[in-house]
Design an enzyme around this catalytic site. Structure first.
Site, PDB file in Angstrom:
ATOM      1  N   LYS A  45      62.145 111.694  48.732  1.00 55.13           N
ATOM      2  CA  LYS A  45      61.927 110.688  47.682  1.00 55.13           C
ATOM      3  C   LYS A  45      61.045 109.565  48.223  1.00 55.13           C
ATOM      4  CE  LYS A  45      64.235 107.790  44.234  1.00 55.13           C
ATOM      5  NZ  LYS A  45      63.280 108.099  43.162  1.00 55.13           N
TER       6      LYS A  45
ATOM      7  N   GLY B 239      58.569 110.298  33.611  1.00 54.83           N
ATOM      8  CA  GLY B 239      59.768 110.271  34.452  1.00 54.83           C
ATOM      9  C   GLY B 239      59.485 109.735  35.838  1.00 54.83           C
ATOM     10  N   THR B 240      58.216 109.678  36.209  1.00 51.53           N
ATOM     11  CA  THR B 240      57.843 109.169  37.535  1.00 51.53           C
ATOM     12  C   THR B 240      58.392 107.757  37.713  1.00 51.53           C
ATOM     13  OG1 THR B 240      55.821 110.436  37.308  1.00 51.53           O
ATOM     14  CG2 THR B 240      55.853 108.769  39.048  1.00 51.53           C
ATOM     15  N   THR B 241      58.843 107.452  38.913  1.00 50.76           N
ATOM     16  CA  THR B 241      59.380 106.109  39.182  1.00 50.76           C
ATOM     17  C   THR B 241      58.445 105.365  40.139  1.00 50.76           C
ATOM     18  OG1 THR B 241      60.743 107.041  40.947  1.00 50.76           O
ATOM     19  CG2 THR B 241      61.781 106.771  38.795  1.00 50.76           C
TER      20      THR B 241
ATOM     21  N   HIS C  96      69.383 109.290  48.651  1.00 53.41           N
ATOM     22  CA  HIS C  96      68.559 110.409  48.175  1.00 53.41           C
ATOM     23  C   HIS C  96      68.049 111.207  49.371  1.00 53.41           C
ATOM     24  CE1 HIS C  96      68.328 108.086  44.410  1.00 53.41           C
ATOM     25  NE2 HIS C  96      68.000 109.230  43.833  1.00 53.41           N
ATOM     26  N   HIS C  97      67.556 112.405  49.083  1.00 49.12           N
ATOM     27  CA  HIS C  97      66.878 113.268  50.055  1.00 49.12           C
ATOM     28  C   HIS C  97      65.671 112.554  50.662  1.00 49.12           C
ATOM     29  CE1 HIS C  97      64.028 113.739  46.753  1.00 49.12           C
ATOM     30  NE2 HIS C  97      65.113 113.866  45.986  1.00 49.12           N
TER      31      HIS C  97
ATOM     32  N   THR D  15      66.590 103.913  39.393  1.00 47.92           N
ATOM     33  CA  THR D  15      67.929 103.878  38.772  1.00 47.92           C
ATOM     34  C   THR D  15      68.737 102.688  39.296  1.00 47.92           C
ATOM     35  OG1 THR D  15      67.857 106.276  38.620  1.00 47.92           O
ATOM     36  CG2 THR D  15      70.018 105.257  38.395  1.00 47.92           C
TER      37      THR D  15
ATOM     38  N   ASN E 184      65.701 107.288  34.946  1.00 49.24           N
ATOM     39  CA  ASN E 184      66.668 108.365  35.083  1.00 49.24           C
ATOM     40  C   ASN E 184      66.924 109.000  33.723  1.00 49.24           C
ATOM     41  OD1 ASN E 184      69.022 109.932  35.599  1.00 49.24           O
ATOM     42  ND2 ASN E 184      69.145 108.816  37.526  1.00 49.24           N
TER      43      ASN E 184
END
Ligand SMILES: NC(=O)c1ccc[n+]([C@@H]2O[C@H](COP(=O)([O-])OP(=O)(O)OC[C@H]3O[C@@H](n4cnc5c(N)ncnc54)[C@H](OP(=O)(O)O)[C@@H]3O)[C@@H](O)[C@H]2O)c1
Length: 236
Positions: free
Chosen positions: A150, A86-88, A146-147, A157, A113
């Protein structure tokens, strides 16, 4: 409730940050037993990925950092364990990862995502692009917020959305704008703006649970498979 014919799988988690913790909390309810957790300390210099630690592991999920993920994949592949990543922030190294996966003969599912809602967002965005492609007065754009924690920008995404949309719009450039601030939950917008009006399609993640559900679903589906798969492929 776990169906009687579903085997409980033994899971290794790489990364115990926000996503790792959410997955660890949800896994038992989805029929996966967390056998091993490796964080930045227990996996420093990748020393946690050993045959001994992985001897009972059926499948492994990685939510770490763009810097760590490819070496994690290399080491897990050498132990012949299937993975969900899941790491981007590493997809420019996809060819390298494809070779690792093929040479080791493992199965690996990756995705920017893992939320089912975002997969639906992609589909609706593609339909929107199909409908607007004949109207050049409407200029396409993507924004993502995003927060501040990130680490990568633009988000994976947003890049995946751009990759899907541009061919539909006859390779017209679709600019992507990123915001990193405070605690903003992951938000993606696909818009078309004209002199007269604006159309906006928006997806907002309410919590990390949606990503965790998708990653656990993928973990179950990748067991027994070989090859490199995008999350969307195993959903379809
Ligand atoms: N695909 C999706 O659906 C989805 C959804 C949410 C997030 N993500 C992505 O998933 C990744 C993690 O997100 P997050 O919110 O959980 O981030 P996070 O809270 O920063 O957690 C990542 C954790 O992994 C640790 N780590 C770094 N190298 C490691 C290694 N070699 N082995 C084990 N652990 C290691 C980090 O430690 P340090 O902080 O000390 O480096 C950190 O504690 C990011 O790339 C994010 O963009 C993807």
């Amino acid at each position: 409730m776990l169906e009687a014919n579903l085997k409980e799988l033994k899971l290794a988690l790489l990364g115990y940050g926000k996503m790792g913790k959410t997955i660890a909390a949800l896994a038992p309810q989805r029929g996966l037993q967390v056998e091993l957790i490796l964080d930045e300390i227990s996996n420093s210099d990748y020393q946690g990925i050993t045959a001994e630690n992985f001897k009972n592991i059926d499948v492994c999920i990685d939510f770490t950092t763009p810097e760590a993920v490819v070496e994690n994949i290399r080491r897990v592949a050498s132990l012949k364990r299937n993975m969900v990543v899941g790491t981007t922030g590493w997809h420019h190294r996809l060819d390298e990862v494809r070779k690792i996966v093929e040479q080791a003969g493992i199965g690996l599912v990756y995705g920017a995502n893992f939320s089912i809602g975002v997969q639906l967002f992609y589909r609706v965005a593609q339909a929107m692009a199909e409908n607007l492609k004949g109207f050049p007065a409407y200029e396409p754009y993507i924004t993502e917020s995003h927060h501040r924690f990130k680490k990568d920008a633009p988000s994976g995404t947003a890049l995946e959305l751009k990759r899907r949309i541009e061919p539909i719009l006859a390779s017209r450039d679709v600019p992507v704008w990123s915001v990193r601030a405070g605690y903003i939950p992951g938000t993606h917008e696909f818009g078309f703006d004209s002199e007269a009006d604006t159309l906006i399609l928006r997806h907002t993640a309410r919590s990390r649970q949606g990503f965790a559900e998708g990653a656990l679903y993928a973990a179950r589906r990748v067991v027994g498979r070989q090859g490199l798969f995008k999350f969307a492929e195993i959903l379809e």
